[in-house]
Design a protein around this motif. Structure first.
Motif, PDB file in Angstrom:
ATOM      1  N   HIS A   1       0.348   9.246   7.947  1.00 53.50           N
ATOM      2  CA  HIS A   1      -0.452   8.226   8.621  1.00 53.50           C
ATOM      3  C   HIS A   1      -1.302   7.441   7.628  1.00 53.50           C
ATOM      4  O   HIS A   1      -1.996   8.025   6.795  1.00 53.50           O
ATOM      5  N   SER A   2      -1.253   6.128   7.754  1.00 57.26           N
ATOM      6  CA  SER A   2      -2.122   5.253   6.976  1.00 57.26           C
ATOM      7  C   SER A   2      -3.297   4.799   7.841  1.00 57.26           C
ATOM      8  O   SER A   2      -3.331   5.050   9.045  1.00 57.26           O
ATOM      9  N   GLU A   3      -4.229   4.095   7.226  1.00 60.66           N
ATOM     10  CA  GLU A   3      -5.372   3.554   7.952  1.00 60.66           C
ATOM     11  C   GLU A   3      -4.893   2.529   8.981  1.00 60.66           C
ATOM     12  O   GLU A   3      -3.918   1.806   8.764  1.00 60.66           O
ATOM     13  N   GLN A   4      -5.560   2.461  10.114  1.00 60.28           N
ATOM     14  CA  GLN A   4      -5.195   1.495  11.152  1.00 60.28           C
ATOM     15  C   GLN A   4      -5.197   0.077  10.612  1.00 60.28           C
ATOM     16  O   GLN A   4      -6.107  -0.333   9.892  1.00 60.28           O
ATOM     17  N   GLU A   5      -4.153  -0.675  10.970  1.00 62.00           N
ATOM     18  CA  GLU A   5      -4.005  -2.089  10.603  1.00 62.00           C
ATOM     19  C   GLU A   5      -3.990  -2.308   9.087  1.00 62.00           C
ATOM     20  O   GLU A   5      -4.398  -3.355   8.583  1.00 62.00           O
ATOM     21  N   SER A   6      -3.489  -1.326   8.361  1.00 66.07           N
ATOM     22  CA  SER A   6      -3.354  -1.453   6.902  1.00 66.07           C
ATOM     23  C   SER A   6      -1.964  -1.949   6.510  1.00 66.07           C
ATOM     24  O   SER A   6      -1.805  -2.619   5.502  1.00 66.07           O
ATOM     25  N   ALA A   7      -0.939  -1.622   7.308  1.00 70.47           N
ATOM     26  CA  ALA A   7       0.434  -2.120   7.129  1.00 70.47           C
ATOM     27  C   ALA A   7       1.093  -1.632   5.840  1.00 70.47           C
ATOM     28  O   ALA A   7       1.232  -2.395   4.869  1.00 70.47           O
ATOM     29  N   PRO A   8       1.526  -0.375   5.775  1.00 71.40           N
ATOM     30  CA  PRO A   8       2.261   0.110   4.605  1.00 71.40           C
ATOM     31  C   PRO A   8       3.535  -0.710   4.402  1.00 71.40           C
ATOM     32  O   PRO A   8       4.344  -0.857   5.315  1.00 71.40           O
ATOM     33  N   ARG A   9       3.696  -1.264   3.210  1.00 73.43           N
ATOM     34  CA  ARG A   9       4.777  -2.238   2.965  1.00 73.43           C
ATOM     35  C   ARG A   9       5.906  -1.688   2.094  1.00 73.43           C
ATOM     36  O   ARG A   9       7.038  -1.619   2.515  1.00 73.43           O
ATOM     37  N   HIS A  10       5.583  -1.329   0.850  1.00 76.32           N
ATOM     38  CA  HIS A  10       6.590  -0.811  -0.068  1.00 76.32           C
ATOM     39  C   HIS A  10       6.121   0.498  -0.682  1.00 76.32           C
ATOM     40  O   HIS A  10       4.911   0.770  -0.738  1.00 76.32           O
ATOM     41  N   MET A  11       7.078   1.295  -1.175  1.00 77.43           N
ATOM     42  CA  MET A  11       6.777   2.608  -1.734  1.00 77.43           C
ATOM     43  C   MET A  11       7.541   2.819  -3.036  1.00 77.43           C
ATOM     44  O   MET A  11       8.638   2.308  -3.212  1.00 77.43           O
ATOM     45  N   LYS A  12       6.949   3.594  -3.934  1.00 75.66           N
ATOM     46  CA  LYS A  12       7.617   4.037  -5.148  1.00 75.66           C
ATOM     47  C   LYS A  12       7.222   5.479  -5.434  1.00 75.66           C
ATOM     48  O   LYS A  12       6.086   5.889  -5.156  1.00 75.66           O
ATOM     49  N   PHE A  13       8.145   6.240  -6.008  1.00 75.82           N
ATOM     50  CA  PHE A  13       7.848   7.586  -6.490  1.00 75.82           C
ATOM     51  C   PHE A  13       7.733   7.563  -8.015  1.00 75.82           C
ATOM     52  O   PHE A  13       8.393   6.753  -8.690  1.00 75.82           O
ATOM     53  N   SER A  14       6.921   8.474  -8.548  1.00 75.62           N
ATOM     54  CA  SER A  14       6.821   8.618  -9.998  1.00 75.62           C
ATOM     55  C   SER A  14       8.151   9.126 -10.544  1.00 75.62           C
ATOM     56  O   SER A  14       9.006   9.631  -9.804  1.00 75.62           O
ATOM     57  N   LYS A  15       8.337   9.011 -11.843  1.00 68.69           N
ATOM     58  CA  LYS A  15       9.606   9.399 -12.465  1.00 68.69           C
ATOM     59  C   LYS A  15       9.918  10.868 -12.232  1.00 68.69           C
ATOM     60  O   LYS A  15      11.084  11.235 -12.010  1.00 68.69           O
ATOM     61  N   ASP A  16       8.897  11.714 -12.257  1.00 67.33           N
ATOM     62  CA  ASP A  16       9.124  13.144 -12.027  1.00 67.33           C
ATOM     63  C   ASP A  16       9.152  13.504 -10.543  1.00 67.33           C
ATOM     64  O   ASP A  16       9.396  14.660 -10.177  1.00 67.33           O
ATOM     65  N   GLY A  17       8.907  12.513  -9.680  1.00 69.37           N
ATOM     66  CA  GLY A  17       8.988  12.733  -8.244  1.00 69.37           C
ATOM     67  C   GLY A  17       7.791  13.417  -7.622  1.00 69.37           C
ATOM     68  O   GLY A  17       7.775  13.672  -6.411  1.00 69.37           O
ATOM     69  N   LYS A  18       6.752  13.675  -8.408  1.00 70.69           N
ATOM     70  CA  LYS A  18       5.608  14.435  -7.894  1.00 70.69           C
ATOM     71  C   LYS A  18       4.582  13.577  -7.166  1.00 70.69           C
ATOM     72  O   LYS A  18       3.732  14.106  -6.439  1.00 70.69           O
ATOM     73  N   PHE A  19       4.648  12.244  -7.374  1.00 70.28           N
ATOM     74  CA  PHE A  19       3.636  11.358  -6.787  1.00 70.28           C
ATOM     75  C   PHE A  19       4.299  10.201  -6.054  1.00 70.28           C
ATOM     76  O   PHE A  19       5.313   9.662  -6.487  1.00 70.28           O
ATOM     77  N   LEU A  20       3.692   9.838  -4.919  1.00 66.59           N
ATOM     78  CA  LEU A  20       4.164   8.737  -4.087  1.00 66.59           C
ATOM     79  C   LEU A  20       3.101   7.642  -4.065  1.00 66.59           C
ATOM     80  O   LEU A  20       1.906   7.926  -3.887  1.00 66.59           O
ATOM     81  N   TYR A  21       3.548   6.386  -4.227  1.00 65.03           N
ATOM     82  CA  TYR A  21       2.642   5.239  -4.221  1.00 65.03           C
ATOM     83  C   TYR A  21       3.048   4.312  -3.082  1.00 65.03           C
ATOM     84  O   TYR A  21       4.198   3.874  -3.003  1.00 65.03           O
ATOM     85  N   ILE A  22       2.098   4.013  -2.188  1.00 70.25           N
ATOM     86  CA  ILE A  22       2.361   3.141  -1.037  1.00 70.25           C
ATOM     87  C   ILE A  22       1.408   1.962  -1.096  1.00 70.25           C
ATOM     88  O   ILE A  22       0.183   2.136  -1.096  1.00 70.25           O
ATOM     89  N   VAL A  23       1.955   0.732  -1.156  1.00 69.73           N
ATOM     90  CA  VAL A  23       1.113  -0.459  -1.134  1.00 69.73           C
ATOM     91  C   VAL A  23       0.990  -0.937   0.308  1.00 69.73           C
ATOM     92  O   VAL A  23       1.964  -0.950   1.060  1.00 69.73           O
ATOM     93  N   HIS A  24      -0.234  -1.301   0.715  1.00 66.69           N
ATOM     94  CA  HIS A  24      -0.530  -1.698   2.095  1.00 66.69           C
ATOM     95  C   HIS A  24      -0.807  -3.193   2.147  1.00 66.69           C
ATOM     96  O   HIS A  24      -1.732  -3.690   1.496  1.00 66.69           O
ATOM     97  N   GLU A  25      -0.012  -3.887   2.953  1.00 68.87           N
ATOM     98  CA  GLU A  25      -0.022  -5.345   2.959  1.00 68.87           C
ATOM     99  C   GLU A  25      -1.325  -5.942   3.468  1.00 68.87           C
ATOM    100  O   GLU A  25      -1.915  -6.819   2.842  1.00 68.87           O
ATOM    101  N   LEU A  26      -1.786  -5.494   4.636  1.00 69.65           N
ATOM    102  CA  LEU A  26      -2.903  -6.175   5.283  1.00 69.65           C
ATOM    103  C   LEU A  26      -4.260  -5.820   4.696  1.00 69.65           C
ATOM    104  O   LEU A  26      -5.176  -6.644   4.711  1.00 69.65           O
ATOM    105  N   LYS A  27      -4.420  -4.618   4.186  1.00 64.99           N
ATOM    106  CA  LYS A  27      -5.720  -4.234   3.619  1.00 64.99           C
ATOM    107  C   LYS A  27      -5.696  -4.172   2.098  1.00 64.99           C
ATOM    108  O   LYS A  27      -6.700  -3.817   1.482  1.00 64.99           O
ATOM    109  N   SER A  28      -4.558  -4.517   1.493  1.00 67.88           N
ATOM    110  CA  SER A  28      -4.458  -4.754   0.044  1.00 67.88           C
ATOM    111  C   SER A  28      -4.982  -3.587  -0.799  1.00 67.88           C
ATOM    112  O   SER A  28      -5.936  -3.722  -1.559  1.00 67.88           O
ATOM    113  N   TYR A  29      -4.324  -2.464  -0.673  1.00 72.59           N
ATOM    114  CA  TYR A  29      -4.626  -1.340  -1.549  1.00 72.59           C
ATOM    115  C   TYR A  29      -3.401  -0.452  -1.686  1.00 72.59           C
ATOM    116  O   TYR A  29      -2.434  -0.558  -0.913  1.00 72.59           O
ATOM    117  N   VAL A  30      -3.433   0.399  -2.705  1.00 70.10           N
ATOM    118  CA  VAL A  30      -2.370   1.369  -2.942  1.00 70.10           C
ATOM    119  C   VAL A  30      -2.922   2.758  -2.673  1.00 70.10           C
ATOM    120  O   VAL A  30      -3.984   3.129  -3.177  1.00 70.10           O
TER     121      VAL A  30
END
Length: 356
Positions: free
Chosen positions: A191-220
């Motif tokens: 679950h992300s913050e309400q009205e944050s709009a998760p847009r795209h995702m990337k995993f780290s090279k070792d697969g241990k970390f996930l990065y999600i950029v949120h369109e409407l509230k502009s944060y990762v």
């Protein structure tokens, strides 16, 4: 990252074609890494290439098109040769990716909230649909953005689970992939913050970390990814970091998220604010640290990427129909425009690909 003198690259750029005089939806460019610019190589006729991906074995390119998806062989010089076309039995998708064995292709549907899985054949061509899932429900407000809209699909690097970012429902659905049948089974929701709009995702090279950029509230958001003793995935948020400066345009939305080729930096872009942000990545704990956030000299940077040397950057400016180029100094935190902009109609995404 220092590239050896004999390494050569091409860049693939996807574009919308609706209303244009031609249907050349993918442009192939030769890359001059030292100068940080691109030179036209060839164009591929395809309608409304919303997004592209390259197979993990680096042999094939897959693209969204109006009627479904298309597959291409990547030739030795980086050019593309059409393999086949396949329907996704739904509205035009907005994102696609393969599993790490290149046995399945996954397509995200923004307009119809449909997740489609398709079989990939040994020759790289696209086979039959193996699963179709519609996301349902209403978000916090029953308007355009707050109905189901699947905007990104990405496998975990251990190739066990498929993540589907639902921009309208403010969450990421986690599916288990049956590698034999190509069927998907939901097992979790991030679950992300309400009205944050998760847009795209990337995993780290070792697969241990996930990065999600949120369109409407502009944060990762940064998450750790682990498996419990029963092999069930666990995601724990460890950081939220803005894609903007403290001073920024009043109406803005985050767009892209891309790795540098050496996985040391993450790049994101902001439409409205018309800026690009670069973070350094702590490889041990996965945390991001802002290096710079500066203007891109274009309107609506839908994608932005570092060149393979990490010394240059290109911004795809969707509304001003340009690609703009910059020299980057990571130590000084500077971004300086370099070379001429290149006109291109409504660009969507760019992929650098090593050919030698």
């Amino acid at each position: 990252m220092a590239e050896s003198k004999d390494e050569k690259f091409v860049a693939y750029v996807s574009c919308y074609t609706s209303g244009n005089k031609s249907n050349m939806g993918i442009s192939v460019f030769d890359v001059d890494v030292k100068k940080g610019t691109l030179y036209p190589k060839e164009q591929i006729e395809i309608t409304n290439s919303s997004y592209m991906t390259i197979s993990h074995n680096q042999k094939y390119l897959y693209s969204i098109t109006d009627f479904g998806v298309e597959s291409y062989v990547i030739k030795s010089d980086g050019g593309l040769s059409l393999l086949n076309k396949a329907s996704i039995n739904g509205m035009r998708g907005c994102y696609l990716s393969t599993d790490y064995d290149d046995k399945y292709l996954f397509v995200a549907g923004y307009h119809d909230a449909k997740l489609t899985a398709l079989k990939l054949k040994e020759d790289g061509s696209i086979g039959e649909i193996t699963d179709e899932i519609f996301h349902k429900g209403l978000g916090s407000i029953a308007e355009r953005n707050f109905r189901p809209h699947i905007n990104c699909v990405k496998m975990t690097r251990d190739n066990k689970y498929l993540l589907a970012a639902d921009l309208g429902m403010d969450h990421v659905v986690v599916y288990e992939l049956n590698h034999s049948s190509g069927k998907l089974r939901q097992i979790d929701i991030i679950h992300s913050e309400q009205e944050s709009a998760p847009r795209h995702m990337k995993f780290s090279k070792d697969g241990k970390f996930l990065y999600i950029v949120h369109e409407l509230k502009s944060y990762v958001d940064v998450y750790t990814y682990t498996l419990d003793k029963n092999g069930i995935p666990e995601f724990e948020k460890i950081q939220s970091i803005s894609t903007l400066n403290d001073y920024h345009a009043s109406v803005t939305s985050a767009s892209a998220i891309n790795w540098s080729s050496d996985f040391k930096y993450i790049v994101s872009s902001n439409a409205g604010d018309n800026s690009v942000i670069i973070y350094s990545v702590n490889e041990k704990n996965g945390m991001l640290n802002k290096i710079l956030c500066l203007p891109v000299s274009g309107d609506y940077p839908k994608d932005a990427a570092l060149f393979p040397d990490n010394k240059h950057l290109v911004s795809l400016n969707h509304e001003s129909n340009t690609m703009t180029f910059f020299s980057v100094d990571m130590k000084k935190g500077t971004l300086v425009m370099s070379g001429k902009e290149i006109p291109i109609d409504r660009p969507n995404c760019i992929i650098f690909h090593k050919i030698k």
